[in-house]
Design a protein around this motif. Structure first.
Motif, mmCIF file in Angstrom:
data_model
loop_
_atom_site.group_PDB
_atom_site.id
_atom_site.type_symbol
_atom_site.label_atom_id
_atom_site.label_comp_id
_atom_site.label_asym_id
_atom_site.label_seq_id
_atom_site.Cartn_x
_atom_site.Cartn_y
_atom_site.Cartn_z
ATOM 1 N N VAL A 63 0.841 -1.194 0.000
ATOM 2 C CA VAL A 63 0.000 0.000 0.000
ATOM 3 C C VAL A 63 0.879 1.247 0.000
ATOM 4 O O VAL A 63 1.916 1.286 0.674
ATOM 5 C CB VAL A 63 -0.954 -0.007 1.209
ATOM 6 C CG1 VAL A 63 -0.214 0.162 2.532
ATOM 7 C CG2 VAL A 63 -2.028 1.063 1.058
ATOM 8 N N ARG A 100 1.539 4.707 1.277
ATOM 9 C CA ARG A 100 1.193 5.588 2.388
ATOM 10 C C ARG A 100 0.975 7.018 1.901
ATOM 11 O O ARG A 100 1.724 7.508 1.073
ATOM 12 C CB ARG A 100 2.313 5.591 3.434
ATOM 13 C CG ARG A 100 2.393 4.285 4.194
ATOM 14 C CD ARG A 100 3.586 4.222 5.104
ATOM 15 N NE ARG A 100 3.388 3.159 6.082
ATOM 16 C CZ ARG A 100 3.038 3.366 7.346
ATOM 17 N NH1 ARG A 100 2.917 4.595 7.823
ATOM 18 N NH2 ARG A 100 2.826 2.348 8.151
ATOM 19 N N GLY A 101 -0.009 7.656 2.441
ATOM 20 C CA GLY A 101 -0.274 9.046 2.079
ATOM 21 C C GLY A 101 -0.916 9.181 0.713
ATOM 22 O O GLY A 101 -1.198 10.296 0.262
ATOM 23 N N ASP A 119 -1.170 7.757 6.991
ATOM 24 C CA ASP A 119 -0.309 7.067 7.953
ATOM 25 C C ASP A 119 -1.041 6.740 9.245
ATOM 26 O O ASP A 119 -0.889 5.651 9.803
ATOM 27 C CB ASP A 119 0.901 7.956 8.300
ATOM 28 C CG ASP A 119 1.955 7.964 7.198
ATOM 29 O OD1 ASP A 119 1.640 7.514 6.075
ATOM 30 O OD2 ASP A 119 3.077 8.432 7.463
ATOM 31 N N LEU A 126 -3.064 3.575 9.012
ATOM 32 C CA LEU A 126 -2.231 2.382 8.864
ATOM 33 C C LEU A 126 -1.474 2.071 10.154
ATOM 34 O O LEU A 126 -1.243 0.901 10.484
ATOM 35 C CB LEU A 126 -1.244 2.637 7.715
ATOM 36 C CG LEU A 126 -0.868 1.497 6.794
ATOM 37 C CD1 LEU A 126 -2.041 0.628 6.403
ATOM 38 C CD2 LEU A 126 -0.196 2.060 5.548
ATOM 39 N N ASP A 127 -1.085 3.115 10.887
ATOM 40 C CA ASP A 127 -0.328 2.913 12.118
ATOM 41 C C ASP A 127 -1.236 2.838 13.342
ATOM 42 O O ASP A 127 -0.751 2.625 14.457
ATOM 43 C CB ASP A 127 0.692 4.042 12.292
ATOM 44 C CG ASP A 127 1.708 4.051 11.162
ATOM 45 O OD1 ASP A 127 1.996 2.968 10.621
ATOM 46 O OD2 ASP A 127 2.210 5.141 10.812
ATOM 47 N N ILE A 166 -1.369 -6.277 8.701
ATOM 48 C CA ILE A 166 -0.312 -7.271 8.969
ATOM 49 C C ILE A 166 -0.949 -8.625 9.281
ATOM 50 O O ILE A 166 -0.459 -9.674 8.844
ATOM 51 C CB ILE A 166 0.595 -6.807 10.139
ATOM 52 C CG1 ILE A 166 1.146 -5.388 9.882
ATOM 53 C CG2 ILE A 166 1.733 -7.798 10.361
ATOM 54 C CD1 ILE A 166 2.014 -5.250 8.668
ATOM 55 N N ILE A 204 6.097 10.298 4.457
ATOM 56 C CA ILE A 204 6.229 10.707 3.068
ATOM 57 C C ILE A 204 4.987 10.284 2.274
ATOM 58 O O ILE A 204 4.338 9.289 2.612
ATOM 59 C CB ILE A 204 7.509 10.067 2.483
ATOM 60 C CG1 ILE A 204 7.975 10.835 1.272
ATOM 61 C CG2 ILE A 204 7.289 8.605 2.165
ATOM 62 C CD1 ILE A 204 9.366 10.474 0.851
ATOM 63 N N VAL A 205 4.645 11.080 1.262
ATOM 64 C CA VAL A 205 3.572 10.685 0.345
ATOM 65 C C VAL A 205 4.186 9.803 -0.741
ATOM 66 O O VAL A 205 5.010 10.245 -1.526
ATOM 67 C CB VAL A 205 2.891 11.922 -0.288
ATOM 68 C CG1 VAL A 205 1.903 11.497 -1.367
ATOM 69 C CG2 VAL A 205 2.207 12.753 0.782
ATOM 70 N N MET A 206 3.784 8.550 -0.775
ATOM 71 C CA MET A 206 4.447 7.576 -1.644
ATOM 72 C C MET A 206 3.869 7.582 -3.054
ATOM 73 O O MET A 206 3.261 6.610 -3.488
ATOM 74 C CB MET A 206 4.363 6.190 -1.021
ATOM 75 C CG MET A 206 5.222 6.044 0.226
ATOM 76 S SD MET A 206 4.958 4.450 1.058
ATOM 77 C CE MET A 206 5.378 3.303 -0.255
ATOM 78 N N ALA A 211 6.640 1.191 -4.000
ATOM 79 C CA ALA A 211 5.241 0.824 -3.817
ATOM 80 C C ALA A 211 4.975 0.252 -2.433
ATOM 81 O O ALA A 211 3.835 -0.035 -2.089
ATOM 82 C CB ALA A 211 4.820 -0.185 -4.882
ATOM 83 N N GLU A 212 6.023 0.073 -1.643
ATOM 84 C CA GLU A 212 5.813 -0.494 -0.307
ATOM 85 C C GLU A 212 6.768 0.158 0.676
ATOM 86 O O GLU A 212 7.906 0.500 0.349
ATOM 87 C CB GLU A 212 6.023 -2.019 -0.328
ATOM 88 C CG GLU A 212 5.807 -2.666 1.028
ATOM 89 C CD GLU A 212 5.181 -4.050 0.985
ATOM 90 O OE1 GLU A 212 5.291 -4.725 -0.055
ATOM 91 O OE2 GLU A 212 4.560 -4.455 1.997
ATOM 92 N N ARG A 259 7.625 -0.156 6.888
ATOM 93 C CA ARG A 259 6.743 -0.328 8.052
ATOM 94 C C ARG A 259 5.727 -1.436 7.818
ATOM 95 O O ARG A 259 5.166 -1.965 8.776
ATOM 96 C CB ARG A 259 6.006 0.976 8.385
ATOM 97 C CG ARG A 259 6.933 1.984 9.010
ATOM 98 C CD ARG A 259 6.168 3.061 9.727
ATOM 99 N NE ARG A 259 5.698 2.614 11.020
ATOM 100 C CZ ARG A 259 5.452 3.421 12.038
ATOM 101 N NH1 ARG A 259 5.649 4.710 11.907
ATOM 102 N NH2 ARG A 259 5.007 2.952 13.165
ATOM 103 N N GLU A 260 5.408 -1.726 6.571
ATOM 104 C CA GLU A 260 4.605 -2.913 6.283
ATOM 105 C C GLU A 260 5.501 -4.110 5.958
ATOM 106 O O GLU A 260 5.315 -5.202 6.483
ATOM 107 C CB GLU A 260 3.630 -2.670 5.123
ATOM 108 C CG GLU A 260 2.359 -1.943 5.506
ATOM 109 C CD GLU A 260 2.603 -0.477 5.849
ATOM 110 O OE1 GLU A 260 2.265 -0.062 6.973
ATOM 111 O OE2 GLU A 260 3.150 0.262 5.008
ATOM 112 N N VAL A 282 5.546 -7.842 7.950
ATOM 113 C CA VAL A 282 4.956 -8.938 7.170
ATOM 114 C C VAL A 282 5.958 -10.074 7.006
ATOM 115 O O VAL A 282 5.656 -11.245 7.276
ATOM 116 C CB VAL A 282 4.462 -8.443 5.801
ATOM 117 C CG1 VAL A 282 4.183 -9.609 4.862
ATOM 118 C CG2 VAL A 282 3.216 -7.587 5.962
#
Lengths: 334, 334, 334
Positions: free
Chosen positions: A294, A296-297, A302, A305-306, A313, B83-85, B90-91, B94-95, B99
């Protein structure tokens, strides 16, 4: 089990049975169950979760897996038929797929998403071709239009969280993404939630409706399981009382295979990034689900997700656990 | 054992205990010990020895490993927060990290060496972030500032060779290399030799002193183990009576993160290539150690590497043997 | 067994013994036979069948394999001796090969085909160098001039099909391919068929004769096994009464290492694409064999590959089965 291609091939009772097995194998490991057994894994497009979780599943059951992936310099695989192969590709899938299958007791295949012809993808034409090339038990590790391993893991995750089947409210929401993504996950997710008997809403902007054939297949599942399916473009209304929001970006089906048209259609939709205000009309404990990876942003903020809503997960770990049940059933038959 | 991040976390008695276990597992294989157990291996920078030796270690103990590495088209992993990804990645780690950890019973991570901010690297900031993302036993497979698996293997190698702990003379020597390399190995090596109770000299040109915090940590270890630590720029004096020269190139800490400044500082230092004349003041049986990979004719002369002084293959094999003890202790607890 | 480098090192009785073991392991799996045993796999050029089939073979016997391949960012491996390594390559095969071998109980190596100096390749100079670097059982997974795993699998395939040894007619035919390919497979195939006692014809255009040393080695094998060897440029005459046509492209040995000269020599030979008319003078049940990968419409027509003559998938599967016998014999000795 000879084929794990579509959750629709399994009754709710059969799915419950698989999930019971998955839970048993997770809680009471059987590190000898698949001794000497081999799972062949063929990736025609990249992967992180699927690649890891299937290997881990096989090791946990005492067997093993090998991987052929697009990262390897395997000269490129040709998939067109009747072609004179005097270009770059040195091998055709008509040889590669049966050979790889012949080394395994079962084979998992991740197809590449062609995304040029909607009808062809809706019919899962490419994966259907693979099926004709393999005489071993076959697992769909994501095709143009399906992702049954993800669907099974998501079902299990909602069971664990106590999200009700009858009366559970499931919102599949389109989300912004800079690129036009395949239909496999939304198709699998909407069907899974309907099949589970939930009240399902597909929330999406104009121009991003899911194709009719996908919606009617899901609606049929809802009907037979006591659930319901509807569409909405109104975020507030869709989220009313929701137990779960499942976010995923997908291509505009009006511009399928037309990158520029799709880009134009989504350009103004960057506010389709799931954030806390979305949850205001939902249940207080409304969960956030996503198949990962995914952005983020972009797809989700965030803080979601956090935060405590996110179960991403857990979903990802359930990929491994659900797949342990699938390969166990395939390779042992009991 | 929940964390194998730094040899400094273990007393000499605990290290001896691990090495006794390593020797036992090498001499009396236990191919059922870790049946059904999975080690997740995440590489954020490339590897040959670590990649191979951890997989081999797990197979020898009856379990298995899976690998996620930068060679795979896993869309790139973002590591910046907030940050805006909307770019290439793409990942987010933090994930990805939780995982991948969720599929293993333990996880090994090789971080990438950032080498832009010395303080940040000395604090091993990135690896510390990884630690917060993982709730499984975690192995440092080389971080910005540490390499405990290498240190344990090197300790074992010196034990096997009969290099004395008390009174053993260990020279860590800077060597020429065309690129500015990380501090992880020299940091781990100087501490390991001090912790082992040896008399340690860091031999290096002006401008290539190891940072104070690294030196004082090593000095403390030397003091508590009955060893000593000093620095020298004089090759002849440093090598006097040496049992071991451990060669390694590293960045100029005066020009850390400044590629051009570092290049200029090392330009005139191509004679820092270990060769037979270096050994003249040393013990006749003085050994040559290196963590590999090593550039022949640049870091060390062929005749040293191909001659009887070199123990580099033994060091490399001990990576696997030492790591067998680490994963055994982590996953069995006995 | 310490070395599996050349089928010529084994008598017909020893080969029969290996194939009996292979059949036994295929029919009566022994998933504990190699518990805790590790096969190191080093690829210096790409692979699909070899990569998959060796991993699968080890898993089936209860052990495991790890892979180092050119797809990995392992900094490039230097193979020249006496060189100052100040370029791209950060590691020399003199370290890499023994280190990788040290993690395995046996090692398989696929060499890269140099194809610059015919004499050097005919002497298999590079693979001979690898042999000096390894003190473990060693498997040739294809070298400049040999491919014993393919040869053993092909022998087994013909046994299964009932292709007679004495009096069996085997045609090794050159085929068109846009690129100049190595000599390893044709060399292994022509020797294997002769060693099996068959009447062998090498069918090839002018300028594509196999080197004398290859032909005379094969002829010696034919003589001692009661077979025969001859050459032909006449398709019709060569195929007369054939049981098997084994198609393979190879470099013009007149233009070895000279890409443009070779290209010119093969330019007019695109009709060397095996198709049904070739089989007119052959036995009705004449089989088509190929080691794969194969270019459809270039080396062979689709209707042959997809028709009943083709046994290429069976050959490929036999790679795994034959290799199970090789590693079993190597690692157990019984």
């Amino acid at each position: 089990m000879k084929l794990f291609n579509d959750l629709a091939d399994f009754s709710v009772a059969e799915i419950d049975d698989l999930l019971t097995l998955a839970r048993r194998l997770d809680e009471h490991p059987e590190p000898r169950a698949l001794a000497g057994r081999v799972l062949a894994l063929l990736f025609l497009s990249p992967s992180l979760r699927t690649l890891s979780s299937f290997q881990a599943a096989m090791i946990r059951l005492g067997g093993g897996a090998f991987v052929i992936s697009p990262d390897m310099s395997i000269h490129g695989l040709e998939s067109r038929y009747g072609i004179v192969m005097d270009g770059v590709a040195a091998e055709h899938i008509r040889e590669a797929v049966p050979v790889i299958a012949s080394y395994g007791d079962a084979i998992g295949i991740r197809a590449f998403a062609e995304r040029t012809d909607l009808e062809r993808d809706l019919a899962d034409t490419q994966f259907a071709e693979f099926r004709t090339l393999v005489d071993k038990p076959l697992i769909n590790m994501e095709s143009a239009i399906n992702h049954p391993c993800q669907a099974l893991a998501d079902w299990k995750t909602m069971d664990e969280l106590g999200v009700p089947r009858q009366g559970g409210k499931f919102v599949l929401s389109w989300a912004y993404h800079p690129r036009a993504l395949p239909l496999a996950v939304p198709t699998a997710a909407v069907h899974m939630a309907c099949h589970r008997g939930m009240d399902v809403t597909v929330l999406r902007p104009e121009g991003f409706a899911l194709p009719d054939s996908i919606m009617s297949k899901a609606r049929k599942a809802a009907e037979s399981s006591g659930g319901s399916l509807r569409e909405s473009t109104d975020r507030r209304e869709a989220m009313e009382g929701a137990h779960v929001i499942y976010a995923k970006s997908w291509s505009s089906t009006q511009h399928y295979g037309d990158r520029l048209g799709d880009e134009k259609a989504r350009r103004e939709l960057t506010d389709w990034c799931v954030d806390e205000p979305w949850f205001e009309p939902a249940r207080e404990d409304c969960r956030f689900m996503h198949c990962l990876p995914v952005r983020r942003g972009v797809v989700v903020a965030d803080r979601i997700l956090d935060g405590p809503r996110s179960v991403v997960i857990q979903e990802a770990r359930n990929r491994m656990v659900a797949q342990m049940a699938v390969v166990y059933r395939m390779l042992r038959g009991d």
